[in-house]
Design a protein around this motif. Structure first.
Motif, PDB file in Angstrom:
ATOM      1  N   PRO B 116     -51.250 -16.193 -19.434  1.00 39.91           N
ATOM      2  CA  PRO B 116     -50.206 -17.221 -19.448  1.00 39.91           C
ATOM      3  C   PRO B 116     -48.800 -16.618 -19.454  1.00 39.91           C
ATOM      4  O   PRO B 116     -47.829 -17.343 -19.221  1.00 39.91           O
ATOM      5  CB  PRO B 116     -50.474 -18.001 -20.739  1.00 39.91           C
ATOM      6  N   ALA B 117     -48.695 -15.316 -19.668  1.00 37.37           N
ATOM      7  CA  ALA B 117     -47.373 -14.683 -19.659  1.00 37.37           C
ATOM      8  C   ALA B 117     -46.921 -14.390 -18.224  1.00 37.37           C
ATOM      9  O   ALA B 117     -45.729 -14.276 -17.946  1.00 37.37           O
ATOM     10  CB  ALA B 117     -47.410 -13.376 -20.469  1.00 37.37           C
ATOM     11  N   LEU B 118     -47.892 -14.241 -17.331  1.00 33.38           N
ATOM     12  CA  LEU B 118     -47.546 -13.894 -15.951  1.00 33.38           C
ATOM     13  C   LEU B 118     -47.015 -15.088 -15.172  1.00 33.38           C
ATOM     14  O   LEU B 118     -46.168 -14.948 -14.293  1.00 33.38           O
ATOM     15  CB  LEU B 118     -48.781 -13.350 -15.219  1.00 33.38           C
ATOM     16  N   ALA B 119     -47.564 -16.256 -15.445  1.00 35.89           N
ATOM     17  CA  ALA B 119     -47.176 -17.446 -14.697  1.00 35.89           C
ATOM     18  C   ALA B 119     -47.588 -18.654 -15.523  1.00 35.89           C
ATOM     19  O   ALA B 119     -48.504 -18.566 -16.343  1.00 35.89           O
ATOM     20  CB  ALA B 119     -47.881 -17.478 -13.336  1.00 35.89           C
ATOM     21  N   PRO B 120     -46.918 -19.790 -15.344  1.00 36.58           N
ATOM     22  CA  PRO B 120     -47.336 -21.000 -16.059  1.00 36.58           C
ATOM     23  C   PRO B 120     -48.814 -21.276 -15.797  1.00 36.58           C
ATOM     24  O   PRO B 120     -49.291 -21.113 -14.663  1.00 36.58           O
ATOM     25  CB  PRO B 120     -46.454 -22.094 -15.435  1.00 36.58           C
ATOM     26  N   VAL B 121     -49.526 -21.682 -16.820  1.00 36.51           N
ATOM     27  CA  VAL B 121     -50.985 -21.809 -16.670  1.00 36.51           C
ATOM     28  C   VAL B 121     -51.366 -22.805 -15.578  1.00 36.51           C
ATOM     29  O   VAL B 121     -52.391 -22.660 -14.911  1.00 36.51           O
ATOM     30  CB  VAL B 121     -51.681 -22.189 -17.998  1.00 36.51           C
ATOM     31  N   SER B 122     -50.537 -23.810 -15.366  1.00 30.46           N
ATOM     32  CA  SER B 122     -50.878 -24.799 -14.338  1.00 30.46           C
ATOM     33  C   SER B 122     -50.939 -24.181 -12.940  1.00 30.46           C
ATOM     34  O   SER B 122     -51.648 -24.685 -12.070  1.00 30.46           O
ATOM     35  CB  SER B 122     -49.845 -25.933 -14.352  1.00 30.46           C
ATOM     36  N   THR B 123     -50.214 -23.093 -12.727  1.00 31.46           N
ATOM     37  CA  THR B 123     -50.193 -22.517 -11.375  1.00 31.46           C
ATOM     38  C   THR B 123     -51.533 -21.900 -11.009  1.00 31.46           C
ATOM     39  O   THR B 123     -51.812 -21.719  -9.819  1.00 31.46           O
ATOM     40  CB  THR B 123     -49.101 -21.435 -11.225  1.00 31.46           C
ATOM     41  N   TYR B 124     -52.369 -21.606 -11.994  1.00 27.70           N
ATOM     42  CA  TYR B 124     -53.692 -21.070 -11.665  1.00 27.70           C
ATOM     43  C   TYR B 124     -54.586 -22.135 -11.032  1.00 27.70           C
ATOM     44  O   TYR B 124     -55.632 -21.830 -10.461  1.00 27.70           O
ATOM     45  CB  TYR B 124     -54.351 -20.454 -12.901  1.00 27.70           C
ATOM     46  N   LEU B 125     -54.186 -23.385 -11.151  1.00 32.98           N
ATOM     47  CA  LEU B 125     -54.876 -24.462 -10.430  1.00 32.98           C
ATOM     48  C   LEU B 125     -54.191 -24.767  -9.097  1.00 32.98           C
ATOM     49  O   LEU B 125     -54.728 -25.498  -8.280  1.00 32.98           O
ATOM     50  CB  LEU B 125     -54.902 -25.739 -11.277  1.00 32.98           C
ATOM     51  N   GLY B 126     -52.999 -24.227  -8.914  1.00 27.17           N
ATOM     52  CA  GLY B 126     -52.223 -24.596  -7.728  1.00 27.17           C
ATOM     53  C   GLY B 126     -51.886 -23.401  -6.871  1.00 27.17           C
ATOM     54  O   GLY B 126     -52.756 -22.797  -6.254  1.00 27.17           O
ATOM     55  N   VAL B 127     -50.621 -23.039  -6.911  1.00 28.59           N
ATOM     56  CA  VAL B 127     -50.134 -22.027  -5.976  1.00 28.59           C
ATOM     57  C   VAL B 127     -50.857 -20.689  -6.132  1.00 28.59           C
ATOM     58  O   VAL B 127     -51.096 -19.994  -5.139  1.00 28.59           O
ATOM     59  CB  VAL B 127     -48.597 -21.873  -6.126  1.00 28.59           C
ATOM     60  N   LEU B 128     -51.248 -20.330  -7.342  1.00 28.79           N
ATOM     61  CA  LEU B 128     -51.971 -19.068  -7.548  1.00 28.79           C
ATOM     62  C   LEU B 128     -53.481 -19.277  -7.626  1.00 28.79           C
ATOM     63  O   LEU B 128     -54.221 -18.336  -7.932  1.00 28.79           O
ATOM     64  CB  LEU B 128     -51.480 -18.376  -8.830  1.00 28.79           C
ATOM     65  N   GLY B 129     -53.930 -20.482  -7.346  1.00 28.06           N
ATOM     66  CA  GLY B 129     -55.353 -20.772  -7.464  1.00 28.06           C
ATOM     67  C   GLY B 129     -55.962 -21.212  -6.144  1.00 28.06           C
ATOM     68  O   GLY B 129     -55.547 -20.782  -5.071  1.00 28.06           O
ATOM     69  N   MET B 130     -56.941 -22.091  -6.274  1.00 24.99           N
ATOM     70  CA  MET B 130     -57.671 -22.525  -5.098  1.00 24.99           C
ATOM     71  C   MET B 130     -56.755 -23.149  -4.051  1.00 24.99           C
ATOM     72  O   MET B 130     -56.931 -22.951  -2.853  1.00 24.99           O
ATOM     73  CB  MET B 130     -58.736 -23.543  -5.523  1.00 24.99           C
ATOM     74  N   THR B 131     -55.774 -23.884  -4.517  1.00 20.93           N
ATOM     75  CA  THR B 131     -54.851 -24.536  -3.589  1.00 20.93           C
ATOM     76  C   THR B 131     -54.103 -23.516  -2.742  1.00 20.93           C
ATOM     77  O   THR B 131     -54.027 -23.638  -1.513  1.00 20.93           O
ATOM     78  CB  THR B 131     -53.840 -25.363  -4.406  1.00 20.93           C
ATOM     79  N   GLY B 132     -53.550 -22.521  -3.400  1.00 21.99           N
ATOM     80  CA  GLY B 132     -52.806 -21.504  -2.663  1.00 21.99           C
ATOM     81  C   GLY B 132     -53.696 -20.705  -1.741  1.00 21.99           C
ATOM     82  O   GLY B 132     -53.318 -20.412  -0.585  1.00 21.99           O
ATOM     83  N   LEU B 133     -54.883 -20.369  -2.215  1.00 20.60           N
ATOM     84  CA  LEU B 133     -55.800 -19.589  -1.370  1.00 20.60           C
ATOM     85  C   LEU B 133     -56.245 -20.401  -0.155  1.00 20.60           C
ATOM     86  O   LEU B 133     -56.438 -19.856   0.932  1.00 20.60           O
ATOM     87  CB  LEU B 133     -57.009 -19.118  -2.191  1.00 20.60           C
ATOM     88  N   THR B 134     -56.392 -21.706  -0.344  1.00 17.05           N
ATOM     89  CA  THR B 134     -56.743 -22.566   0.793  1.00 17.05           C
ATOM     90  C   THR B 134     -55.674 -22.470   1.883  1.00 17.05           C
ATOM     91  O   THR B 134     -55.978 -22.313   3.073  1.00 17.05           O
ATOM     92  CB  THR B 134     -56.886 -24.028   0.324  1.00 17.05           C
ATOM     93  N   ALA B 135     -54.427 -22.560   1.470  1.00 19.04           N
ATOM     94  CA  ALA B 135     -53.333 -22.470   2.437  1.00 19.04           C
ATOM     95  C   ALA B 135     -53.306 -21.093   3.097  1.00 19.04           C
ATOM     96  O   ALA B 135     -53.178 -20.967   4.322  1.00 19.04           O
ATOM     97  CB  ALA B 135     -52.008 -22.743   1.732  1.00 19.04           C
ATOM     98  N   TYR B 136     -53.431 -20.085   2.275  1.00 15.47           N
ATOM     99  CA  TYR B 136     -53.321 -18.694   2.744  1.00 15.47           C
ATOM    100  C   TYR B 136     -54.450 -18.337   3.710  1.00 15.47           C
ATOM    101  O   TYR B 136     -54.218 -17.834   4.816  1.00 15.47           O
ATOM    102  CB  TYR B 136     -53.356 -17.800   1.509  1.00 15.47           C
ATOM    103  N   ALA B 137     -55.679 -18.647   3.308  1.00 14.70           N
ATOM    104  CA  ALA B 137     -56.833 -18.290   4.151  1.00 14.70           C
ATOM    105  C   ALA B 137     -56.855 -19.127   5.422  1.00 14.70           C
ATOM    106  O   ALA B 137     -57.146 -18.623   6.513  1.00 14.70           O
ATOM    107  CB  ALA B 137     -58.133 -18.491   3.363  1.00 14.70           C
ATOM    108  N   GLY B 138     -56.557 -20.400   5.294  1.00 15.42           N
ATOM    109  CA  GLY B 138     -56.607 -21.275   6.460  1.00 15.42           C
ATOM    110  C   GLY B 138     -55.578 -20.905   7.501  1.00 15.42           C
ATOM    111  O   GLY B 138     -55.874 -20.857   8.703  1.00 15.42           O
TER     112      GLY B 138
END
Lengths: 334, 334
Positions: B116-138
């Motif tokens: 939680p020190a690296l990034a707000p915990v919510s971002t692990y569900l979003g930009v740093l999580g599945m959502t971001g990887l979906t955008a990146y991989a696609g």
């Protein structure tokens, strides 16, 4: 020779929907005389192909539209009857792009010499020509068929489709299924080694396909579009690939079909649909000739030809092709 | 702690068409107790995602359907409140797959610790999580975007779409166009650096797209399907590629839309349409975290979150997502 007559087929009108005999006009001109670097070829065979329907529309596409009141063109083979070009002698057999006429005037740079001793000259328009390369490139490169795959091809008794099915078997497909438009064609597919074949008139394509490939398909080679494509998507397994070569079912439709309605499956099944044009795969030509030529020599590959005689019957040959009256490659013997 | 109440959301009925509040039921159970190798997590954020609509149908897909009268699930982050597993201590922040509930009982092997020190915990569900990887991989793998490409993304103000547009710019796209469903969202896209953006309510999508990308598009990232996909095919240049990520326009449709009606263009333009599921691209995870994490740290990438408070409001959050009421990632703060 200039006093001889050269008959050629002109585009008389752009068809709305299905073309008819009135789409074409037989015209007579002088036999041309070659200038420097040119040759004149007396055509012996010319090809009629489904893609030519698209060129009858006044729409820019990957090949320019045919011009009105001018000769159509397309693949042909013939014999050199006059040459002003180095490397071409009277009597040579050549492959070129100016069919739909008895005599063609050609820049030598646009012509390729072929060896009539190696294979019947008509095959350079079919199994050893653009038709064969279309099947080869679409199946192996575009759809990336792997050994063990279940492959489905529509229009399977046609020139391209019959090659697709046989190449799939020769390259190790697990199961090859074809659809065609008559019981006789279905019979022919079985003789060619297809594991299963069906007449698409016999019921919903998806039902027939599920019976023929109960475990689903990995590869679909599409010559037809419409209901066939929708059925293929429905029957595809995870990571299925479709090589979209043609959509003859809708070339003459005023309104395109509302299909495939199941396209959302492209996500859940991770499908790939890819359209292609054979001219993008020229780099495969050498490998293609080696491999397919070898199969032909060894008697492992069969091909059918439906031959119509006389340049004046080229329109009828083309119309018959669109109606599926051909078995294998549709050719006009000029 | 076992006497405390755990509230969770159950699937009360399988929706026909649009889900409603009656699709869901708030249930109360005991807070679970961990067995050996297990932990209990108090969720702090849970994700609602469009793909969950598909899981409400009783249809086998790439993820199994939700069970009736049982809690839904999906991505969540939370804090370990009890641990019987090595490597997990009370107070750790973890990412896991059992959202839609206040307390989750998890096998430790299915859980990943996040910092939680690296990034707000919510971002692990979003930009740093599945959502971001979906955008990146696609964008980068499935559609193989190249520098200079013109990229179009639908649903561009959503969690995935807004990442797609920004990643495209950061990776050297020539022009990035987004569509969204309100003037405010269009405004936001411009602020995020999209070269052009339009409200799809303003007219036929193809017209708006042609105005926004007069020279056509090379890549389409599809979150919407239907008319958007048809327009993208119409605007595509030669060798265009579509990454098909979602078709939210039709998830609730009783009948799928009769589109794309222009699919025959896939041949003449040599197009590729490819569906994908983010879970197939886990091998990109390390590269993704490095690159996207770096952009975030450097302030080059912005993200929006729409946060709804209270597990009891998770159904409303999900319904709002389907109606496009979110800007960026839709989250429930539990």
């Amino acid at each position: 020779m200039n006093s001889a007559a050269n008959r050629e087929i002109h585009l008389a009108a752009r068809p709305q929907g299905w073309p008819t005999e009135d789409t074409f006009r037989l015209a007579t001109t002088d036999v041309p005389t070659p200038g420097p670097g040119q040759i004149v070829v007396r055509n012996t065979f010319m090809s009629v192909d489904p893609y030519m329907r698209g060129r009858m529309n006044d729409v820019a596409s990957y090949v320019p539209p045919f011009a009105l009141d001018a000769p159509l063109d397309g693949g042909a083979v013939g014999e050199v009857v006059a040459s002003e070009a180095d490397g071409f002698a009277v009597g040579d057999t050549v492959l070129h792009g100016l069919g739909w006429r008895e005599y063609a005037l050609l820049d030598a740079s646009t012509v390729r010499t072929v060896d009539p001793a190696l294979a019947p000259v008509s095959t350079y328009l079919g199994v050893l020509g653009m038709t064969g390369l279309t099947a080869y490139a679409g199946l192996l490169e575009v759809a990336a068929m792997q050994p063990g795959d279940t492959v489905f091809v529509s229009g399977a008794a046609g020139a391209v489709g019959s090659m697709v099915g046989q190449i799939a078997k020769l390259r190790g497909a697990g199961r090859v299924v074809g659809s065609a438009g008559s019981p006789a064609k279905v019979e022919r597919l079985r003789a060619l080694g297809f594991d299963a074949a069906f007449d698409y008139h016999d019921g919903p394509v998806l039902d027939s396909l599920r019976s023929a490939a109960p475990d689903g398909i990995d590869v679909y080679f599409d010559n037809v579009g419409g209901e066939h494509l929708e059925a293929a998507i429905g029957a595809m397994r995870q990571n299925g690939r479709a090589a979209i070569c043609g959509m003859i079912a809708q070339y003459n439709a005023a309104e395109p079909p509302a299909a495939p309605r199941n396209l959302a499956m492209i996500i859940s099944k991770r499908l790939t649909l890819r359209g292609f044009i054979v001219s993008d795969y020229g780099q495969l030509g050498e490998q293609f000739v080696q491999e397919v030529g070898g199969w032909l020599r060894d008697g492992k590959l069969s091909y059918d030809e439906t031959i119509i005689d006389g340049i004046e019957n080229a329109p009828a040959a083309f119309l018959g092709l669109l109606r599926g009256e051909n078995l294998g490659k549709m050719l006009v013997r000029v």
